[in-house]
Design an enzyme around this catalytic site. Structure first.
Site, PDB file in Angstrom:
ATOM      1  N   LYS A 124       0.873  -1.190   0.000  1.00 62.36           N
ATOM      2  CA  LYS A 124       0.000   0.000   0.000  1.00 62.36           C
ATOM      3  C   LYS A 124       0.904   1.232   0.000  1.00 62.36           C
ATOM      4  CE  LYS A 124      -2.088   2.934   2.171  1.00 62.36           C
ATOM      5  NZ  LYS A 124      -1.924   4.405   1.931  1.00 62.36           N
ATOM      6  N   GLU A 160      10.084   1.495  10.973  1.00 68.96           N
ATOM      7  CA  GLU A 160      11.080   2.562  10.989  1.00 68.96           C
ATOM      8  C   GLU A 160      10.284   3.863  11.015  1.00 68.96           C
ATOM      9  OE1 GLU A 160      13.630   2.744   7.573  1.00 68.96           O
ATOM     10  OE2 GLU A 160      14.072   4.783   8.206  1.00 68.96           O
ATOM     11  N   CYS A 184      13.711  10.544   6.811  1.00 69.58           N
ATOM     12  CA  CYS A 184      13.664  10.335   8.262  1.00 69.58           C
ATOM     13  C   CYS A 184      15.046  10.460   8.896  1.00 69.58           C
ATOM     14  CB  CYS A 184      13.053   8.983   8.581  1.00 69.58           C
ATOM     15  SG  CYS A 184      13.879   7.645   7.724  1.00 69.58           S
ATOM     16  N   GLU A 205       9.459  16.258  15.209  1.00 69.85           N
ATOM     17  CA  GLU A 205       9.967  16.093  13.846  1.00 69.85           C
ATOM     18  C   GLU A 205       9.232  17.069  12.922  1.00 69.85           C
ATOM     19  OE1 GLU A 205      11.090  12.362  11.105  1.00 69.85           O
ATOM     20  OE2 GLU A 205       8.996  12.410  11.703  1.00 69.85           O
TER      21      GLU A 205
HETATM   22  O1  6OD Z   1      18.126   3.677   2.795  1.00 70.40           O
HETATM   23  C1  6OD Z   1      17.367   2.904   3.379  1.00 70.40           C
HETATM   24  O2  6OD Z   1      17.470   1.674   3.281  1.00 70.40           O
HETATM   25  C2  6OD Z   1      16.282   3.425   4.225  1.00 70.40           C
HETATM   26  N1  6OD Z   1      15.559   2.505   4.876  1.00 70.40           N
HETATM   27  C3  6OD Z   1      16.046   4.753   4.308  1.00 70.40           C
HETATM   28  C4  6OD Z   1      15.017   5.304   5.081  1.00 70.40           C
HETATM   29  C5  6OD Z   1      14.714   6.614   4.983  1.00 70.40           C
HETATM   30  C6  6OD Z   1      13.593   7.172   5.672  1.00 70.40           C
HETATM   31  O3  6OD Z   1      13.093   8.236   5.327  1.00 70.40           O
END
Ligand code: 6OD
Length: 468
Positions: free
Chosen positions: A172, A246, A280, A367
């Site tokens: 999604k 994450e 992030c 944030e």
């Molecule tokens: O580069 C990556 O594998 C990753 N998980 C980046 C995450 C970024 C979040 O905004």
């Protein structure tokens, strides 16, 4: 399949069901697509398709699934320019970044996890007359909920390991960024991937909630806001399903007086402003050792003023970022550069650097997710570590120093899942990736991803001693 009229991809077919909703080009603010919104019937259909495909996909030898991953990587490369165009149409990202980061990482994600999975040994434990070993089985059907900031990179980051581990998936994407996911579904179809292994449905958060709480879903992976992560966690709690999240960050950057200043300034510009600050991992709090504070601020402000603004993803997000600029102004911050929004169409805001706010300000605690940071001075290493750690979040931290001892000492004291020293967002896809505190739960990356997307069964055999 038209990418101006985006349909769901279920069981290998395009399904144009559910009310269409508009999606916008952030550069112009104009509608660029009509997207079908998945209701509960569509979600059911997608989960059913994934369940039907699951046993056959799980039964393939891992080497065959790895070969499929390589074919998907080739399919991405064959549609490279179309994927770049789709990603830019939805996000307004710079061409250079999209060509060198977002889309290539899609292919790299499939190739990396093909290698990692194909070469992974199984575990065995010996006692004198006991042998235990583990076999890993896929979870089953995984819901993959993808954010709008790095839509293709993050979708494939989850799909590579989920698929190679033997799961089927229902993806999604964000309602803001349906394009590259829809095009990827076409890549799967063109590659001849068995129907139902990858399904893509579209919609807002309500569709996401229907998906993650569906009884046919065996695990959920999500990257996005802490608020949404918490709500997904509640949705899966009754069914006790594995989750990998994450989430948000309020990442600190520490600049010591012994740093290579050119490198620290350039690195900080990247870490604050990449993707309009909508990563992030971006730095939103910079702490600079007092002897170089004034010079660092002046150089950072000068470089920030030359950063090309990138649009925020939506009008609503632009308002949120601007509300933080207003908050800083109300609280008496000093703007070193920026603080407004350029005239004209689209969801642009100015790259902004401020100083002078207390650590307790919402500006320094929440944030913002825009092209902005706050800079404060510090006097001692201990104070720098304490300031960096004084946060509800703990995703990433960045450290600029030429002292080897300090680099290791400080990095090991920072409460963050990821610490970069004299660099930022440098990735080795085999390493554990994720955050502590409100920044997430679980780790993906390398074998950690394969562990999340599968479950071990331990088999223990008692060996009889021989007569001889
Ligand atoms: O580069 C990556 O594998 C990753 N998980 C980046 C995450 C970024 C979040 O905004």
């Amino acid at each position: 399949m038209s990418f101006e009229q985006v349909a769901h991809f279920i069981g290998g077919s395009w399904v144009a069901e559910g009310e269409p909703f508009p999606s916008y080009d952030p550069v112009t603010g104009q509608v660029n697509r009509q997207v079908h919104e998945a209701d509960s019937a569509v979600v059911d259909e997608a989960v059913r398709a994934a369940r039907q495909a699951a046993p056959g996909w799980a039964a393939l030898p891992v080497a065959e699934r790895a070969a499929w991953m390589r074919r998907l990587a080739e399919g991405i490369e064959a549609r490279f320019d179309d994927l770049v165009a789709a990603e830019i149409a939805d996000t307004g990202k710079p061409l250079e970044q999209t060509r060198t980061l977002d889309i290539p990482r899609g292919a790299a994600n499939f190739r990396a996890f093909a290698e990692i999975a194909a070469q992974r040994p199984s575990e065995a434990f010996h006692l004198t007359d006991v042998l235990s070993y583990t076999v890993r089985r896929p979870l089953g059907v995984v819901a993959v909920v993808v954010p709008w900031n790095l839509p293709f990179l993050l979708m494939t980051w989850k799909l590579g390991p989920a698929l190679v581990a033997g799961n089927t998936v229902v993806v999604k994407p964000s309602e803001n960024t349906p394009g590259s996911a829809a095009l990827f579904a076409q890549v799967c179809a063109d590659a001849g991937l068995p129907p139902g292994v990858v399904n893509v449905i579209h919609g807002y958060g309500t569709t996401g909630q229907l998906l993650v709480s569906h009884e046919g879903v065996d695990g959920v992976t999500f990257t996005g806001s802490t608020r949404t992560g918490s709500s997904i966690m509640k949705s899966v709690a009754d069914r006790v399903k594995p989750i990998s999240f994450e989430l948000g960050g309020k990442n600190a950057g520490l600049v010591f007086a012994d740093a290579d200043l050119d490198r620290a300034v350039e690195g900080s510009v990247r870490s604050v402003f990449t993707n309009g600050g909508q990563v992030c991992l971006c730095t939103e709090r910079l702490y600079v050792e007092r002897p170089i504070f004034e010079e660092f601020c002046a150089r950072l402000a000068e470089r920030a003023a030359s950063v090309t603004p990138q649009p925020m993803i939506s009008a609503e997000h632009r308002e949120k970022v601007l509300s933080f600029y207003a908050l800083a102004r109300d609280e008496g911050a000093k703007f070193l550069t920026g603080g407004g929004a350029p005239e004209g169409p689209g969801y642009f805001v100015e790259p902004t650097v401020v100083t002078g706010l207390p650590e307790s300000s919402r500006f320094n605690r929440e944030e913002i997710f825009g092209p902005v940071c706050h800079v404060s001075p510090f006097d001692t290493e201990g104070e720098a570590v304490a300031l960096a750690n004084d946060s509800d979040y703990g995703l990433a931290a960045t450290l600029w120093t030429t002292s080897l001892d300090r680099a290791h000492r400080v990095a090991q004291r920072l409460e963050a899942g990821l610490v970069w020293v004299n660099t930022w967002y440098l990735r080795d896809l085999r390493t554990p990736f994720g955050g502590v505190k409100l920044s997430g739960i679980g780790r993906e990356g390398g074998t950690q991803s394969l562990d999340f997307y599968s479950e071990p069964t331990t088999i223990t055999i008692k060996l009889e001693s021989s007569d001889e």
